[in-house]
Design a protein around this motif. Structure first.
Motif, PDB file in Angstrom:
ATOM      1  N   ASN A  18       0.776  -1.171   0.125  1.00 15.32           N
ATOM      2  CA  ASN A  18      -0.021  -0.115  -0.106  1.00 15.32           C
ATOM      3  C   ASN A  18       0.878   1.080   0.006  1.00 15.32           C
ATOM      4  O   ASN A  18       1.289   1.620   1.135  1.00 15.32           O
ATOM      5  N   GLU A  21      -1.186   5.480   0.633  1.00 12.17           N
ATOM      6  CA  GLU A  21      -1.388   5.905   2.174  1.00 12.17           C
ATOM      7  C   GLU A  21       0.063   6.233   2.809  1.00 12.17           C
ATOM      8  O   GLU A  21       0.818   5.018   2.877  1.00 12.17           O
ATOM      9  N   GLU A  22       0.280   7.037   3.691  1.00 13.53           N
ATOM     10  CA  GLU A  22       1.506   7.100   4.229  1.00 13.53           C
ATOM     11  C   GLU A  22       1.515   6.792   5.653  1.00 13.53           C
ATOM     12  O   GLU A  22       2.390   6.138   6.038  1.00 13.53           O
ATOM     13  N   VAL A  25      -4.166   4.220   8.699  1.00 11.66           N
ATOM     14  CA  VAL A  25      -5.659   4.811   8.751  1.00 11.66           C
ATOM     15  C   VAL A  25      -6.688   3.641   9.236  1.00 11.66           C
ATOM     16  O   VAL A  25      -6.534   2.412   8.938  1.00 11.66           O
TER      17      VAL A  25
END
Length: 614
Positions: A18, A21-22, A25
């Motif tokens: 992934n 996204e950093e 979440v």
């Protein structure tokens, strides 16, 4: 000081890559920004992939194409291409077709034998042609009609005048071939009488055409193979379309080739062969099919063709690949896809255009894989799938498989030559592998592993090694999975690299983790790994903090004999980290050398500190 807190990452890396996204979440901690050389095991955990171990001995070239051929008597043989030759075998590669020398085919209708009549006049009339060998001045070839009534006699007369080349019957046609190999090896045959009284070639019975010349190559391994009724068919741009007998490996006569130069695509489906993409002949909008149950005949029976130039949804496109599945013919253009449905009889003349895909096409022919769950392929926009059971309608939409790591796929497309891209499917485990050899990067889609927390997306990972790219993939009837590469054919088995260039590591890097509250400073204490590994397994824990790439810290470790006494077994490894941070990004690297490693959990221990602004 605050109470010690623990953040547990359960099954880290099990949802694959992934990179969109950093930061973690919604507490979804199973993704990684790096997940390399892993698979997702039957228990849903990230584990090391197996090694591709060299099976071939005494071979010094690089195998770039693989094909599994099942003969009429149910014997399976692995075919491959390397260094200008087509081979069979695994442990020993035996050359079956050598195309390194420049050659040119004079199509005389195929099926000619030594005893066939040439059709020349039985008189002292002379018949001529000219031949240039390796770019030199044209040589005059003269034949006397009365001495060349059969092809056996004709060949004797032609070869008497040729220097640096020879002529023979190959596949029932005349084949002029240079005596030298590689770049610079060329043949140019002209239907020119020169000093003779009559034209030789166009006077021969059933003369069809002088086919486009094939220049000599040092390597040209982009064949697409198809198996059909006792023969292996091979298509490659700028190479003569070839049919090889499965038993004696002789070149069979292909009668009435309708393309003017050379097709680049061939498949076997619905009782016949299908071919497409004659780029050099200027026909990239035509699909041809052979006579029913006869892959050698393309100009009689119910052989035919389909011009799709008026079917492209936006007016113009070119064919890149073709595939067959679900009673359909899939025509992959560069910018769009056409889906033709065949009638119950499978007669091509009755097929209809039933579905069209706009703005998504195919980048590379060899990215297309028909699997038990759908057709996977590489587009300009990433990896896509056409679902097997989809009830499709015109202008259908397709799921993007590589959504979560798409920028990495796009970067590899930009860095790779399309004809180098290879793919494969391993049905035993459901792996779709897409290789970019130049960068030594392979994306592997776990087609049976989904991420239910994120819209049931398929798990995707990357594979690589120190220095041996994966050039091709094929599986056999015994569920063995092979890769083409340096020095021959490699099999997916075990966990021991058989050379330094094959060395690889299982690597997992988590998304940035705030450990509950990004605004609060944390004081790092330790990271504990829960692993299934053998005692003596080594690894390195790395961690960064606060989104700063230059803050890499590392600590090496070894799995102890007491903790991993079952050898291999499940145990704990605890590494002190120290330091303060608001967010942390841990990584773990396991060199694989003899045993698998499975990552169960990662626990981050820290004490909460003060709230920090900014």
């Amino acid at each position: 000081m605050g109470t010690l807190r623990a953040k547990t990452l359960r099954y880290p890396g099990s949802h694959g890559l992934n990179t969109i996204e950093e930061t973690v979440v919604d507490e979804n901690t199973r993704y990684g920004v790096v997940v390399t050389n892993g698979v997702v095991d039957s228990g849903g955990k990230l584990a090391a992939r197996k090694e591709f171990t060299l099976q071939t001995t005494g071979f010094s070239n690089t195998t770039r194409v693989l094909w599994a051929h099942r003969s009429l008597n149910s014997v399976e043989t692995i075919w491959s291409a390397a260094d200008g030759q087509i081979y069979t075998g695994i442990t020993t590669l035996t050359s079956r077709y050598d195309y390194r020398a420049g050659f040119q085919v004079v199509d005389v209708g195929g099926a000619k034998t030594s005893a066939s009549s040439t059709g020349l006049a039985n008189s002292t009339e002379t018949y001529g042609l000219t031949v240039s060998v390796n770019g030199a001045a044209a040589q005059q070839v003269n034949v006397t009609g009365s001495s060349a009534q059969t092809y056996a006699n004709l060949l004797v007369a032609i070869n008497a005048d040729l220097t640096g080349a020879s002529c023979s019957l190959v596949g029932g046609n005349l084949r002029f071939i240079s005596a030298s190999n590689g770049v610079g090896s060329t043949i140019s045959v002209l239907n020119s009488l020169g000093s003779a009284s009559n034209l030789l070639l166009s006077t021969l019975s059933n003369f069809t055409a002088i086919r486009a010349a094939n220049a000599g190559v040092s390597s040209a391994e982009n064949w697409q193979f198809a198996s059909f009724r006792g023969r292996v068919y091979a298509a490659q741009r700028a190479q003569y379309f070839t049919a090889l007998d499965e038993s004696n490996f002789t070149v069979a006569s292909v009668v009435g080739q309708p393309w003017s130069n050379s097709v680049n695509c061939v498949i076997a489906a619905y009782g016949r062969l299908w071919a497409a993409d004659d780029q050099e002949g200027g026909s990239r909008q035509t699909v041809w099919w052979s006579n029913l149950l006869d892959g050698l005949t393309w100009n009689s029976g119910d052989a035919g063709s389909l011009d799709v130039s008026n079917a492209w949804p936006k007016g113009q496109d070119t064919i890149i690949a073709i595939a067959a599945a679900f009673s359909r013919l899939f025509i992959f253009g560069r910018r769009s896809i056409l889906l033709y449905t065949l009638p119950a009889s499978n007669a091509p003349t009755g097929m209809t255009l039933t579905d069209v895909v706009e703005n998504i096409g195919c980048v590379a022919r060899d990215s297309v894989q028909v699997t038990d769950t759908g057709i996977y392929f590489l587009s300009d926009n990433g990896i896509y799938r056409i679902d097997k059971l989809a009830q499709t309608t015109a202008l259908m939409t397709l799921p993007q498989v590589s959504y979560l790591y798409n920028e990495e796929v796009l970067a590899q497309i930009a860095a790779e030559t399309a004809t180098n891209i290879r793919s494969g499917y391993y049905p035993t485990e459901g792996y779709y592998a897409l290789s970019f050899p130049t960068s030594n990067v392979t994306f592997v889609v776990m087609t049976r592993k989904v991420t239910p927390a994120d819209g049931n997306r398929l798990v995707g990972l990357k594979w690589t090694n120190t220095g041996r790219p994966f050039y091709a993939f094929i599986f056999d009837e015994n569920a063995n999975w092979y890769s083409g590469g340096v020095n021959g054919i490699h099999r997916y088995t075990g966990y021991t690299p058989d050379g330094t260039s094959n060395a690889y590591s299982l690597t997992y890097t988590a998304l940035w983790n705030p450990i509950e509250d990004e605004s609060r400073l944390k004081h790092g204490k330790a990271i504990t790994l829960v692993l299934e590994a053998a005692s003596g397994q080594t690894g390195t824990l790395e961690w960064k903090h606060d989104y700063v790439s230059g803050t890499v810290n590392s600590n090496a470790f070894t799995c102890s004999t007491s903790e991993f006494a079952e050898n291999p077994g499940i145990g704990h490894v605890s590494i002190s980290i120290g330091g303060s941070f608001k967010v942390i990004q841990p990584s773990v690297i396991f060199p694989i050398n003899g045993n698998a490693v499975t990552l169960h959990q990662m626990r981050i221990y820290a004490s909460p500190g003060a709230v920090k602004q900014g």
